[in-house]
Design a protein around this motif. Sequence first.
Motif, PDB file in Angstrom:
ATOM      1  N   LYS A  63       0.851  -1.177   0.000  1.00  0.00           N
ATOM      2  CA  LYS A  63       0.000   0.000   0.000  1.00  0.00           C
ATOM      3  C   LYS A  63       0.893   1.235   0.000  1.00  0.00           C
ATOM      4  CE  LYS A  63      -3.744  -2.238   2.619  1.00  0.00           C
ATOM      5  NZ  LYS A  63      -4.575  -2.188   3.860  1.00  0.00           N
ATOM      6  N   HIS A  68      -5.925  -7.133  -1.828  1.00  0.00           N
ATOM      7  CA  HIS A  68      -4.878  -7.040  -0.812  1.00  0.00           C
ATOM      8  C   HIS A  68      -4.759  -8.373  -0.082  1.00  0.00           C
ATOM      9  CE1 HIS A  68      -4.351  -2.744  -1.323  1.00  0.00           C
ATOM     10  NE2 HIS A  68      -5.659  -2.569  -1.207  1.00  0.00           N
ATOM     11  N   GLY A 102      -0.283  -3.353   5.085  1.00  0.00           N
ATOM     12  CA  GLY A 102       0.233  -2.595   3.958  1.00  0.00           C
ATOM     13  C   GLY A 102       1.707  -2.827   3.701  1.00  0.00           C
TER      14      GLY A 102
END
Length: 239
Positions: free
Chosen positions: A79, A206, A217
């Motif tokens: 991320k 994700h 992330g």
Amino acid sequence: MNAQVVCVSHKNPTEPYYRFDVFLESLRRFADKPTVLGMGEKWSGLMTKAFLYRQWLRDGKNTSDRLILCDAWDIVFAKHPHGIGDDCIKKFGKDAVVFNGEKSCWPHVELSSEFEFKGAGPWRYLNCGFICGSADLILKMLEAMNLESIGVDRKENGKTIEPNDQGEFQKMYPRQPVKMVVDTNCSISQTLSSCTIDEVDLTGTHIKNKVTGEEPGVFHFNGGSKNDIMPLMHKHWNL
């Protein structure tokens, strides 16, 4: 919120299990580039990182609202760093310095009782491969470590002394010179040491931690995960 990624790498590693190139590419995908400290300089063991971070901060080089210090050879950003900085504040507050957690209390197993958080999962022990916080709090924490008393790798009276930065952060944790917290649910950053591929879900946009239900992330392929889990997850990201 603007977040800056800073790491230490004294060379471009050639060992196949170290992937500095993948770390850089993962950030490049978000049009981001880390600040790399120590390239081409002498490496004096793991405490080199803390000394370099402290000097960089003392010199006033930080330009961000949120600072992310991380390892460079076994980390992947999934991320954007800015979003990761925002998530740290949302989950832990502006006054916290956040560390990723791992399953083992290495190198100081005798300190494991300091990390017996109520309701925490298996990733309860402090790992310093990912640190996120404001620059002023991180500098205050590093100053409190009293680095000169710890030193770097050396020989003394015929003995080899190799201080470990993670161990020093673990010893500092009970003192709390600043608010130090461990991301026990892997909501921000996930260490993979002692994990199995069955603990993560690779089917979504994700990657999800099946145990905690979180979508980290940042992924830190510490320990033996470099050999088995890392190649599978690199493939998932096409890295």
